[in-house]
Design a protein around this motif. Structure first.
Motif, PDB file in Angstrom:
ATOM      1  N   ALA A  24      15.856  43.697 -26.035  1.00  0.00           N
ATOM      2  CA  ALA A  24      14.814  44.309 -26.857  1.00  0.00           C
ATOM      3  C   ALA A  24      13.938  45.238 -26.043  1.00  0.00           C
ATOM      4  N   GLU A  25      13.676  44.887 -24.799  1.00  0.00           N
ATOM      5  CA  GLU A  25      12.863  45.737 -23.930  1.00  0.00           C
ATOM      6  C   GLU A  25      13.623  46.997 -23.528  1.00  0.00           C
ATOM      7  N   ARG A  26      14.928  46.843 -23.266  1.00  0.00           N
ATOM      8  CA  ARG A  26      15.746  47.975 -22.838  1.00  0.00           C
ATOM      9  C   ARG A  26      16.040  48.926 -23.995  1.00  0.00           C
ATOM     10  N   PHE A  27      16.202  48.390 -25.206  1.00  0.00           N
ATOM     11  CA  PHE A  27      16.528  49.204 -26.381  1.00  0.00           C
ATOM     12  C   PHE A  27      15.472  48.949 -27.466  1.00  0.00           C
ATOM     13  N   PRO A  28      14.330  49.611 -27.368  1.00  0.00           N
ATOM     14  CA  PRO A  28      13.215  49.306 -28.267  1.00  0.00           C
ATOM     15  C   PRO A  28      13.330  49.919 -29.663  1.00  0.00           C
ATOM     16  N   GLY A  29      14.346  50.730 -29.923  1.00  0.00           N
ATOM     17  CA  GLY A  29      14.512  51.344 -31.241  1.00  0.00           C
ATOM     18  C   GLY A  29      15.917  51.142 -31.759  1.00  0.00           C
ATOM     19  N   ASP A  30      16.289  51.941 -32.773  1.00  0.00           N
ATOM     20  CA  ASP A  30      17.623  51.777 -33.359  1.00  0.00           C
ATOM     21  C   ASP A  30      18.655  52.715 -32.749  1.00  0.00           C
ATOM     22  N   GLY A  31      18.253  53.556 -31.790  1.00  0.00           N
ATOM     23  CA  GLY A  31      19.193  54.434 -31.122  1.00  0.00           C
ATOM     24  C   GLY A  31      19.634  55.629 -31.944  1.00  0.00           C
ATOM     25  N   LEU A  32      19.048  55.831 -33.114  1.00  0.00           N
ATOM     26  CA  LEU A  32      19.474  56.915 -33.998  1.00  0.00           C
ATOM     27  C   LEU A  32      18.573  58.135 -33.935  1.00  0.00           C
ATOM     28  N   ALA A  33      17.364  57.987 -33.411  1.00  0.00           N
ATOM     29  CA  ALA A  33      16.405  59.094 -33.430  1.00  0.00           C
ATOM     30  C   ALA A  33      16.928  60.332 -32.704  1.00  0.00           C
ATOM     31  N   ASP A  34      17.643  60.138 -31.597  1.00  0.00           N
ATOM     32  CA  ASP A  34      18.166  61.271 -30.835  1.00  0.00           C
ATOM     33  C   ASP A  34      19.682  61.388 -30.959  1.00  0.00           C
ATOM     34  N   ARG A  35      20.247  60.848 -32.054  1.00  0.00           N
ATOM     35  CA  ARG A  35      21.685  60.898 -32.306  1.00  0.00           C
ATOM     36  C   ARG A  35      21.906  61.469 -33.704  1.00  0.00           C
ATOM     37  N   PRO A  36      21.810  62.793 -33.880  1.00  0.00           N
ATOM     38  CA  PRO A  36      21.888  63.365 -35.231  1.00  0.00           C
ATOM     39  C   PRO A  36      23.197  63.084 -35.941  1.00  0.00           C
ATOM     40  N   LEU A  37      24.313  63.081 -35.227  1.00  0.00           N
ATOM     41  CA  LEU A  37      25.585  62.787 -35.889  1.00  0.00           C
ATOM     42  C   LEU A  37      25.633  61.345 -36.365  1.00  0.00           C
ATOM     43  N   ASP A  38      25.158  60.420 -35.532  1.00  0.00           N
ATOM     44  CA  ASP A  38      25.125  59.009 -35.923  1.00  0.00           C
ATOM     45  C   ASP A  38      24.194  58.816 -37.112  1.00  0.00           C
ATOM     46  N   ARG A  39      23.041  59.434 -37.031  1.00  0.00           N
ATOM     47  CA  ARG A  39      22.038  59.300 -38.088  1.00  0.00           C
ATOM     48  C   ARG A  39      22.566  59.842 -39.409  1.00  0.00           C
TER      49      ARG A  39
END
Length: 220
Positions: A24-39
């Motif tokens: 949780a500390e290492r990955f505090p978000g869902d990882g999609l904010a800077d991944r436009p294709l994933d999002r």
């Protein structure tokens, strides 16, 4: 763990319980904010689910709950399911207005035909090949007619396996299974789910493997 649970479930649960706080500390978000294709894939999934009714969406392997929260912000009645009780605890703490509970992909504690959608980001990578048909049969069982599934996973050669005995300085026993999009698509089809789209994107700088996205639908 019940007597019917396969051994990989207990190993995966115990491992993520040990590393949940560091994760949780290492990955505090869902990882999609800077991944436009994933999002874009998640957004398309949300729109398709909304177009098929108001049944809830399950985020399977929800971890700390940030993808569940994103789906909720998109207007979906989403809840999270994770093997790790500690991950569920952290998700509840981070998102007290949302629902999270402990559960397994291979044995969902849900009634038949009750979900409008299932999203599983990097969850099936810990499920051995022989248990994938069981997991996807469960997906088919709990989806409403016309319900959608979005799977995301690291793609790789069928014979590649990874076993981690340590992560974040903690002793664990975690197995990873790499598969091609075609192999996973075949499993989905055999479970009665109709493939609608597939995408394979190349790794970003810090990633080592391509990411596969499969969108499938239970026939109406």
């Amino acid at each position: 763990m019940s007597a019917q649970d396969p051994g990989f479930i207990e190993a995966t649960r115990t491992s993520y319980d040990k590393i949940a706080d560091a994760f949780a500390e290492r990955f505090p978000g869902d990882g999609l904010a800077d991944r436009p294709l994933d999002r874009a894939q998640v957004t398309a999934f949300a729109e398709l689910v909304r177009g098929n009714g108001t049944a809830p969406v399950a985020d399977l392997g929800s971890g700390t709950g940030y993808v569940t929260a994103r789906l909720h912000a998109m207007g979906l009645p989403a809840f999270g399911v994770d093997l790790s009780p500690r991950m569920v605890e952290l998700a509840r703490r981070a998102h007290p207005d949302l629902r999270f509970h402990v559960g397994s992909l291979t044995s969902l504690d849900l009634p038949d035909g009750t979900l409008g959608g299932i999203i599983a980001l990097y969850s099936i990578i810990h499920v051995p090949d022989e248990h994938l048909p069981t997991a996807f049969a469960e997906f088919h069982r709990v989806l409403v007619p016309g319900g959608h599934v979005l799977l995301v996973f690291q793609s790789g050669d069928e014979e590649e396996r990874l076993h981690l005995a340590e992560r974040f300085g903690r002793e664990i026993s975690l197995d990873y299974y790499w598969r091609t999009p075609g192999t996973v698509a075949d499993h989905l089809t055999k479970a009665g789910l109709r493939l609608q789209a597939r995408m394979l994107r190349e790794p970003y700088e810090e990633e080592q493997r391509p990411r596969a996205f499969l969108l499938a639908r239970k026939p109406a």
